[in-house]
Write an enzyme that holds these catalytic residues in place. Sequence first.
Site, PDB file in Angstrom:
ATOM      1  N   TYR A   1      25.536  27.856 -17.438  1.00  0.00           N
ATOM      2  CA  TYR A   1      26.030  26.989 -18.530  1.00  0.00           C
ATOM      3  C   TYR A   1      25.105  25.787 -18.708  1.00  0.00           C
ATOM      4  CZ  TYR A   1      28.699  23.167 -20.668  1.00  0.00           C
ATOM      5  OH  TYR A   1      29.079  22.096 -21.440  1.00  0.00           O
TER       6      TYR A   1
ATOM      7  N   THR B   1      25.985  17.775 -22.616  1.00  0.00           N
ATOM      8  CA  THR B   1      26.778  17.499 -21.415  1.00  0.00           C
ATOM      9  C   THR B   1      25.933  16.817 -20.331  1.00  0.00           C
ATOM     10  OG1 THR B   1      27.813  18.618 -19.532  1.00  0.00           O
ATOM     11  CG2 THR B   1      26.248  19.906 -20.756  1.00  0.00           C
ATOM     12  N   ASP B   2      26.602  16.092 -19.440  1.00  0.00           N
ATOM     13  CA  ASP B   2      25.888  15.477 -18.307  1.00  0.00           C
ATOM     14  C   ASP B   2      25.449  16.532 -17.285  1.00  0.00           C
ATOM     15  OD1 ASP B   2      28.374  16.147 -17.225  1.00  0.00           O
ATOM     16  OD2 ASP B   2      28.765  14.174 -16.352  1.00  0.00           O
ATOM     17  N   GLU B   3      25.974  17.762 -17.426  1.00  0.00           N
ATOM     18  CA  GLU B   3      25.655  18.779 -16.417  1.00  0.00           C
ATOM     19  C   GLU B   3      24.178  19.173 -16.451  1.00  0.00           C
ATOM     20  OE1 GLU B   3      28.656  21.781 -15.841  1.00  0.00           O
ATOM     21  OE2 GLU B   3      30.196  20.513 -16.738  1.00  0.00           O
TER      22      GLU B   3
ATOM     23  N   LYS C   1      22.634  24.693 -21.852  1.00  0.00           N
ATOM     24  CA  LYS C   1      22.763  23.427 -22.590  1.00  0.00           C
ATOM     25  C   LYS C   1      21.457  22.634 -22.481  1.00  0.00           C
ATOM     26  CE  LYS C   1      25.927  21.864 -24.445  1.00  0.00           C
ATOM     27  NZ  LYS C   1      26.417  21.997 -25.857  1.00  0.00           N
TER      28      LYS C   1
HETATM   29  P1  NAD Z   1      35.496  24.708 -26.200  1.00  0.00           P
HETATM   30  O1  NAD Z   1      35.102  25.891 -25.395  1.00  0.00           O
HETATM   31  O2  NAD Z   1      36.891  24.181 -26.104  1.00  0.00           O
HETATM   32  O3  NAD Z   1      35.230  25.004 -27.758  1.00  0.00           O
HETATM   33  C1  NAD Z   1      34.078  25.641 -28.199  1.00  0.00           C
HETATM   34  C2  NAD Z   1      34.281  25.996 -29.669  1.00  0.00           C
HETATM   35  O4  NAD Z   1      33.050  26.602 -30.132  1.00  0.00           O
HETATM   36  C3  NAD Z   1      35.401  27.013 -29.906  1.00  0.00           C
HETATM   37  O5  NAD Z   1      36.163  26.614 -31.021  1.00  0.00           O
HETATM   38  C4  NAD Z   1      34.659  28.306 -30.183  1.00  0.00           C
HETATM   39  O6  NAD Z   1      35.364  29.193 -31.055  1.00  0.00           O
HETATM   40  C5  NAD Z   1      33.385  27.794 -30.837  1.00  0.00           C
HETATM   41  N1  NAD Z   1      32.273  28.740 -30.677  1.00  0.00           N
HETATM   42  C6  NAD Z   1      31.858  29.336 -29.529  1.00  0.00           C
HETATM   43  N2  NAD Z   1      30.850  30.195 -29.798  1.00  0.00           N
HETATM   44  C7  NAD Z   1      30.604  30.099 -31.128  1.00  0.00           C
HETATM   45  C8  NAD Z   1      29.682  30.731 -31.996  1.00  0.00           C
HETATM   46  N3  NAD Z   1      28.819  31.656 -31.545  1.00  0.00           N
HETATM   47  N4  NAD Z   1      29.679  30.386 -33.304  1.00  0.00           N
HETATM   48  C9  NAD Z   1      30.569  29.465 -33.778  1.00  0.00           C
HETATM   49  N5  NAD Z   1      31.494  28.872 -33.010  1.00  0.00           N
HETATM   50  C10 NAD Z   1      31.512  29.185 -31.695  1.00  0.00           C
HETATM   51  O7  NAD Z   1      34.420  23.589 -25.838  1.00  0.00           O
HETATM   52  P2  NAD Z   1      34.601  22.014 -25.662  1.00  0.00           P
HETATM   53  O8  NAD Z   1      35.030  21.743 -24.279  1.00  0.00           O
HETATM   54  O9  NAD Z   1      35.371  21.476 -26.796  1.00  0.00           O
HETATM   55  O10 NAD Z   1      33.076  21.543 -25.777  1.00  0.00           O
HETATM   56  C11 NAD Z   1      32.506  21.286 -27.053  1.00  0.00           C
HETATM   57  C12 NAD Z   1      31.065  20.845 -26.851  1.00  0.00           C
HETATM   58  O11 NAD Z   1      31.020  19.676 -26.050  1.00  0.00           O
HETATM   59  C13 NAD Z   1      30.194  21.887 -26.162  1.00  0.00           C
HETATM   60  O12 NAD Z   1      28.923  21.864 -26.760  1.00  0.00           O
HETATM   61  C14 NAD Z   1      30.133  21.387 -24.725  1.00  0.00           C
HETATM   62  O13 NAD Z   1      28.930  21.797 -24.106  1.00  0.00           O
HETATM   63  C15 NAD Z   1      30.180  19.898 -24.929  1.00  0.00           C
HETATM   64  N6  NAD Z   1      30.754  19.119 -23.811  1.00  0.00           N
HETATM   65  C16 NAD Z   1      31.961  19.452 -23.303  1.00  0.00           C
HETATM   66  C17 NAD Z   1      32.518  18.667 -22.286  1.00  0.00           C
HETATM   67  C18 NAD Z   1      33.878  18.955 -21.714  1.00  0.00           C
HETATM   68  O14 NAD Z   1      34.296  18.300 -20.761  1.00  0.00           O
HETATM   69  N7  NAD Z   1      34.638  19.893 -22.259  1.00  0.00           N
HETATM   70  C19 NAD Z   1      31.808  17.568 -21.798  1.00  0.00           C
HETATM   71  C20 NAD Z   1      30.556  17.261 -22.361  1.00  0.00           C
HETATM   72  C21 NAD Z   1      30.047  18.044 -23.377  1.00  0.00           C
HETATM   73  P1  TYD Z   2      35.984  22.397 -14.977  1.00  0.00           P
HETATM   74  O1  TYD Z   2      37.219  21.882 -15.658  1.00  0.00           O
HETATM   75  O2  TYD Z   2      35.707  23.872 -15.011  1.00  0.00           O
HETATM   76  O3  TYD Z   2      34.751  21.551 -15.520  1.00  0.00           O
HETATM   77  P2  TYD Z   2      33.193  21.540 -15.009  1.00  0.00           P
HETATM   78  O4  TYD Z   2      32.957  22.671 -14.102  1.00  0.00           O
HETATM   79  O5  TYD Z   2      32.464  21.677 -16.302  1.00  0.00           O
HETATM   80  O6  TYD Z   2      33.001  20.204 -14.346  1.00  0.00           O
HETATM   81  O7  TYD Z   2      36.056  21.977 -13.460  1.00  0.00           O
HETATM   82  C1  TYD Z   2      36.187  20.617 -13.059  1.00  0.00           C
HETATM   83  C2  TYD Z   2      36.085  20.574 -11.554  1.00  0.00           C
HETATM   84  O8  TYD Z   2      37.206  21.259 -10.996  1.00  0.00           O
HETATM   85  C3  TYD Z   2      34.852  21.300 -11.018  1.00  0.00           C
HETATM   86  O9  TYD Z   2      34.375  20.592  -9.872  1.00  0.00           O
HETATM   87  C4  TYD Z   2      35.385  22.665 -10.594  1.00  0.00           C
HETATM   88  C5  TYD Z   2      36.806  22.356 -10.175  1.00  0.00           C
HETATM   89  N1  TYD Z   2      37.806  23.423 -10.400  1.00  0.00           N
HETATM   90  C6  TYD Z   2      38.682  23.777  -9.381  1.00  0.00           C
HETATM   91  O10 TYD Z   2      38.642  23.219  -8.265  1.00  0.00           O
HETATM   92  N2  TYD Z   2      39.618  24.747  -9.628  1.00  0.00           N
HETATM   93  C7  TYD Z   2      39.689  25.393 -10.838  1.00  0.00           C
HETATM   94  O11 TYD Z   2      40.548  26.298 -11.014  1.00  0.00           O
HETATM   95  C8  TYD Z   2      38.793  25.012 -11.888  1.00  0.00           C
HETATM   96  C9  TYD Z   2      38.832  25.690 -13.228  1.00  0.00           C
HETATM   97  C10 TYD Z   2      37.873  24.010 -11.616  1.00  0.00           C
END
Ligand code: NAD
Ligand code: TYD
Length: 353
Positions: free
Chosen positions: A159, A133-135, A163
């Site tokens: 988090y 992630t970019d975070e 990562k």
């Molecule tokens: P998500 O929370 O929707 O899904 C996570 C999945 O991992 C779930 O299916 C869960 O059951 C599985 N999981 C969790 N713990 C586990 C374990 N111990 N063993 C096996 N499986 C397990 O997450 P997401 O939003 O789809 O993100 C997926 C990946 O992409 C993550 O690594 C996250 O850091 C990265 N990412 C997410 C975003 C975003 O905006 N959502 C952006 C950049 C990177």
């Molecule tokens: P989120 O979807 O949790 O992603 P991330 O924290 O990984 O960027 O949140 C996106 C943005 O929205 C973040 O700045 C936090 C804000 N946010 C709210 O303002 N209200 C909410 O209920 C949630 C879940 C997030």
Amino acid sequence: MDKETIIITGGAGFIGSHVVRLFVNKYPETRIVNLDALTYAGNLENLTDIADRPNYSFVKADITDYAAITEVFRQYNPTGVIHLAAESHVDRSITDPFSFVRTNVMGTCNMLHAAKELWKGNYAGKRFYHVSTDEVYGALEKDGTLFTEETRYAPHSPYSASKASSDHFVRAYHDTYGLPTVMSNCSNNYGSHHFPEKLIPLAINNIRHNRPIPVYGKGENVRDWLYVDDHARAIDLIFHNGRDGETYNIGGNNEWTNIDLIRLLCSIMDRKLGRPEGTSAKLITFVTDRAGHDLRYAIDSSKLQRELGWRPSVTFEEGLEKTVDWYLANEEWSDRIISGAYKDYYEKQYGNR
Ligand code: NAD
Ligand code: TYD
């Protein structure tokens, strides 16, 4: 000869399910193994459309359990791993940081080590792809600077710290053992099958039910939103054509303050639901800010664009419109998560194993 096998971890989650679907459809000669522990975020209902394909298998396994992972690796003998499984929600990491250390740090080490032990230095045709992630880069000022692959790591939340730590282990396994790793750091994703604790699906659901839309602080934090299918396409490109040991930033060049995003979403929802313009915006409720809330994320993805020719395929307005359409056409998907019913699906489909 056996089919080539790719293990995708976290394939029952939001992004993972899009990656699994893309790979199962695009590579029918490759066996795609979805390895997922089915935590609260894992939902096999995300994949009902491809669950019966001959090149798809699901394995319930926990990446924190090294013995279980080595057994899956022994059984399936993968040449590729795409690692997405993680605890992914910042707010949960603030209340329960240890789960994030266990899954994101230890779990990633287990995956790296299992791949190293399976491949035993025979790395030709092998690849370990870590999705990050970019975070990890921390927070930007509102000054126009973007995160590049050279930006110093400065995570603030448990988090992003977990990562960042997993990213360091990926580099360590590449540099120390020569493991053929590649990694990407992506900005915030949106799209279908997004767990309704995250901002966009949460807001869509709350608007649907006329409930308050919680906006943290003043809503001035900025995120760079990318349509999830564009992320999946980037992962496909990087997995097949990225250079070993490299990192690629992925982002939509699409910065929005949370409040502007929510206002846009409200107006799309009013139109789709046939409500007078301004109805949904009345639900916006400013609430206590998230602790350590990063002000701004924004990605420079020029390396990926230059080297691999990737481009986002939709504008934010188009992507958000498609996303809203999906949630409105699949209300049952969200309702089954909120009621907890989605948890029954695994047992019904796979029995008690
Ligand atoms: P998500 O929370 O929707 O899904 C996570 C999945 O991992 C779930 O299916 C869960 O059951 C599985 N999981 C969790 N713990 C586990 C374990 N111990 N063993 C096996 N499986 C397990 O997450 P997401 O939003 O789809 O993100 C997926 C990946 O992409 C993550 O690594 C996250 O850091 C990265 N990412 C997410 C975003 C975003 O905006 N959502 C952006 C950049 C990177
Ligand atoms: P989120 O979807 O949790 O992603 P991330 O924290 O990984 O960027 O949140 C996106 C943005 O929205 C973040 O700045 C936090 C804000 N946010 C709210 O303002 N209200 C909410 O209920 C949630 C879940 C997030």
